[in-house]
Design an enzyme around this catalytic site. Structure first.
Site, PDB file in Angstrom:
ATOM      1  N   PRO A  31      47.548  37.527  44.887  1.00  0.00           N
ATOM      2  CA  PRO A  31      47.523  36.086  44.433  1.00  0.00           C
ATOM      3  C   PRO A  31      47.559  35.819  42.796  1.00  0.00           C
ATOM      4  O   PRO A  31      46.736  36.594  42.018  1.00  0.00           O
ATOM      5  CB  PRO A  31      46.043  35.695  44.844  1.00  0.00           C
ATOM      6  CG  PRO A  31      45.264  37.066  44.842  1.00  0.00           C
ATOM      7  CD  PRO A  31      46.373  37.950  45.298  1.00  0.00           C
ATOM      8  N   MET A  32      48.163  34.776  42.371  1.00  0.00           N
ATOM      9  CA  MET A  32      48.196  34.652  40.767  1.00  0.00           C
ATOM     10  C   MET A  32      48.377  32.982  40.588  1.00  0.00           C
ATOM     11  O   MET A  32      49.295  32.540  40.882  1.00  0.00           O
ATOM     12  CB  MET A  32      49.578  35.355  40.211  1.00  0.00           C
ATOM     13  CG  MET A  32      49.357  36.553  40.148  1.00  0.00           C
ATOM     14  SD  MET A  32      50.973  37.679  39.429  1.00  0.00           S
ATOM     15  CE  MET A  32      52.209  37.420  40.503  1.00  0.00           C
ATOM     16  N   GLN A  85      42.772  31.918  49.339  1.00  0.00           N
ATOM     17  CA  GLN A  85      41.851  32.357  48.525  1.00  0.00           C
ATOM     18  C   GLN A  85      40.910  31.326  47.989  1.00  0.00           C
ATOM     19  O   GLN A  85      41.560  30.418  47.418  1.00  0.00           O
ATOM     20  CB  GLN A  85      42.292  33.132  47.424  1.00  0.00           C
ATOM     21  CG  GLN A  85      41.221  33.767  46.577  1.00  0.00           C
ATOM     22  CD  GLN A  85      41.709  34.787  45.574  1.00  0.00           C
ATOM     23  OE1 GLN A  85      41.878  33.940  44.407  1.00  0.00           O
ATOM     24  NE2 GLN A  85      41.619  35.925  45.368  1.00  0.00           N
ATOM     25  N   CYS A 116      38.291  37.141  39.118  1.00  0.00           N
ATOM     26  CA  CYS A 116      38.886  36.484  38.121  1.00  0.00           C
ATOM     27  C   CYS A 116      38.027  36.754  36.896  1.00  0.00           C
ATOM     28  O   CYS A 116      37.034  36.621  36.664  1.00  0.00           O
ATOM     29  CB  CYS A 116      39.132  35.263  38.602  1.00  0.00           C
ATOM     30  SG  CYS A 116      39.887  34.013  37.120  1.00  0.00           S
ATOM     31  N   LYS A 155      38.771  39.939  47.252  1.00  0.00           N
ATOM     32  CA  LYS A 155      39.486  40.534  46.229  1.00  0.00           C
ATOM     33  C   LYS A 155      38.465  40.702  44.961  1.00  0.00           C
ATOM     34  O   LYS A 155      37.909  39.418  44.487  1.00  0.00           O
ATOM     35  CB  LYS A 155      40.673  39.773  46.148  1.00  0.00           C
ATOM     36  CG  LYS A 155      41.535  40.431  44.959  1.00  0.00           C
ATOM     37  CD  LYS A 155      42.878  39.805  44.927  1.00  0.00           C
ATOM     38  CE  LYS A 155      43.781  40.555  43.888  1.00  0.00           C
ATOM     39  NZ  LYS A 155      43.334  40.027  42.557  1.00  0.00           N
ATOM     40  N   ASN A 215      45.385  47.661  44.015  1.00  0.00           N
ATOM     41  CA  ASN A 215      46.008  46.717  42.940  1.00  0.00           C
ATOM     42  C   ASN A 215      45.703  47.109  41.829  1.00  0.00           C
ATOM     43  O   ASN A 215      44.926  47.442  41.176  1.00  0.00           O
ATOM     44  CB  ASN A 215      45.378  45.411  43.444  1.00  0.00           C
ATOM     45  CG  ASN A 215      46.098  44.158  42.285  1.00  0.00           C
ATOM     46  OD1 ASN A 215      45.195  43.631  41.737  1.00  0.00           O
ATOM     47  ND2 ASN A 215      47.277  44.127  42.176  1.00  0.00           N
ATOM     48  N   GLY A 239      51.056  42.183  41.843  1.00  0.00           N
ATOM     49  CA  GLY A 239      50.845  40.713  40.899  1.00  0.00           C
ATOM     50  C   GLY A 239      51.904  40.812  40.086  1.00  0.00           C
ATOM     51  O   GLY A 239      53.268  40.356  40.440  1.00  0.00           O
ATOM     52  N   ARG A 240      51.847  41.030  38.812  1.00  0.00           N
ATOM     53  CA  ARG A 240      52.618  40.914  37.822  1.00  0.00           C
ATOM     54  C   ARG A 240      54.060  41.359  38.066  1.00  0.00           C
ATOM     55  O   ARG A 240      55.180  40.783  37.457  1.00  0.00           O
ATOM     56  CB  ARG A 240      52.218  41.067  36.264  1.00  0.00           C
ATOM     57  CG  ARG A 240      51.022  40.434  36.095  1.00  0.00           C
ATOM     58  CD  ARG A 240      50.194  40.762  34.842  1.00  0.00           C
ATOM     59  NE  ARG A 240      49.430  42.259  35.223  1.00  0.00           N
ATOM     60  CZ  ARG A 240      49.043  42.994  34.565  1.00  0.00           C
ATOM     61  NH1 ARG A 240      48.645  42.838  33.258  1.00  0.00           N
ATOM     62  NH2 ARG A 240      48.389  44.180  35.220  1.00  0.00           N
TER      63      ARG A 240
END
Ligand SMILES: Cc1cc2nc3c(=O)[nH]c(=O)nc-3n(C[C@H](O)[C@H](O)[C@H](O)COP(=O)(O)O)c2cc1C
Length: 342
Positions: A31-32, A85, A116, A155, A215, A239-240
């Site tokens: 998730p981003m 999420q 986060c 997460k 991750n 992700g990125r």
């Protein structure tokens, strides 16, 4: 009511646990916020991602029926299995939000953001800050698990300050009923600095019997193979490395046919992605964005357009033209003009 439904009704989530139906290793999109919206998730799925998460959604906003929060939770059938999420720190609100995800949004799973590091999130005690309040984090999980039948996952990171905090935290998550844990191999203190350390993630995988996804810093298919070759984790989230590069999921289906060979060889030889395929992918995302969000979708797409051309020759010139576009036709014209550079 058949036997399985009976077991289910008796409180054992079995049929509704989509995690069990996924082939391992699971290769998914992390998730981003601001990036993994429905149009981009669909593109990632097109290229082979097996699991996608929504951007993080405030539990309060959902419970107070904020329109934007519901918009963030919207998805298309092809995105399944999809996990929504949530972030929050009030157990009863989190439980109510989870019920909304199950009954109204009708996602396949609910995930809690315990990772986060953004200042405004951590300062108010949300996201990774909850790693420092394991009792409360455990209570949130317990109450949410009770509230829903679909599986709950979390997460998180390695810890707030120390990389070893994850061991007790992961065990607690498992005890409270979490079905899966995705771990970003950095501490909260590290933010995004340094490199992700996967050793503690592997250790967690050996300690718990729930699904463990690793991750952090996966940039290409070789990295996927390298990470999967070292220990029995259930899969990876990217992700990125997928931003401007959903092609990283290219070959997931081939990997699935023979994962052992992929892992041992540290990667297959994948056919290169042609500039034509790149152009079509970008245009497809533009069309999805327009269809899902209207004109605003094309404005939000601009950061993706810049990411797609990052690193190519003439990137600056292409980017400056792409970010001025406001229709799919205009995007197509620019991409055609520079097709040799894609
Ligand atoms: C712009 C951005 C937004 C993110 N938003 C979220 C989020 O909403 N929820 C979450 O759990 N992680 C979020 N993350 C963290 C990523 O899911 C991932 O854990 C992190 O980027 C490390 O993985 P990577 O090296 O593959 O990018 C975000 C990361 C970035 C860069």
């Amino acid at each position: 009511m058949n036997i399985l439904e009976g077991i289910e009704r008796a409180g054992f989530s079995f049929m509704s646990n989509f995690w069990r139906k996924l082939d391992k290793p699971i290769i998914g999109l992390a998730p981003m916020a601001g990036i993994t919206d429905s149009p981009f998730r669909r593109i990632a799925k097109d290229w082979g991602a097996e699991l996608v998460y929504s951007e993080m959604i405030s539990s309060h906003a959902l419970v107070y029926r904020n329109k934007k929060a519901f918009e963030l939770g919207r998805f298309r059938k092809m995105e399944r299995p999809i996990i929504i999420q949530l972030f929050g720190r009030e157990p009863s609100i989190m439980a109510e939000a989870a019920r909304i995800v199950e009954n109204e949004i009708k996602a396949d799973g609910v995930d809690i953001n315990f990772g986060c590091p953004a200042k405004r999130v951590v300062k108010s005690g949300h996201g990774a800050a909850l790693m420092d309040e394991p009792q409360l984090a455990g209570k949130i999980v317990r109450v949410m698990v009770k509230a829903i039948k679909i599986p709950l996952s979390v997460k998180t990171r390695l810890g707030e300050k120390r990389k070893t905090e994850i061991y007790d935290f992961a065990k607690r998550m498992e005890e409270m009923g979490t079905k899966a844990i995705a771990i970003h191999g950095r501490t909260l203190k590290q933010g995004y600095k340094g490199s992700a350390d996967w050793k503690p993630i592997y250790k967690v995988a050996a300690m718990v019997s729930i699904f463990v996804l690793g991750n952090g810093d996966i940039k290409n298919q070789k990295d996927i193979a390298g990470r999967l070759s070292q220990a029995k984790i259930s899969g990876v989230l990217i992700g990125r490395g997928a931003f401007g590069n959903p092609f990283i999921f290219h070959g997931v289906r081939a990997i699935k046919k023979d994962p052992e060979r992929f892992i041992k060889n540290e990667g297959f030889e994948f056919a290169a992605v042609s500039s034509n395929e790149r152009r079509e992918t970008i245009l497809k995302q533009a069309n999805y964005a327009l269809e899902t969000k209207g004109k605003r979708g094309l404005i939000e797409l601009r950061k993706h357009l810049a990411a797609y051309v990052k690193g190519s020759k003439n990137a600056k010139e292409i980017r400056s033209r792409l970010v001025k576009t406001s229709t799919c036709d205009e995007i197509e014209t620019v991409l055609k003009k520079y097709e040799n550079y894609l």
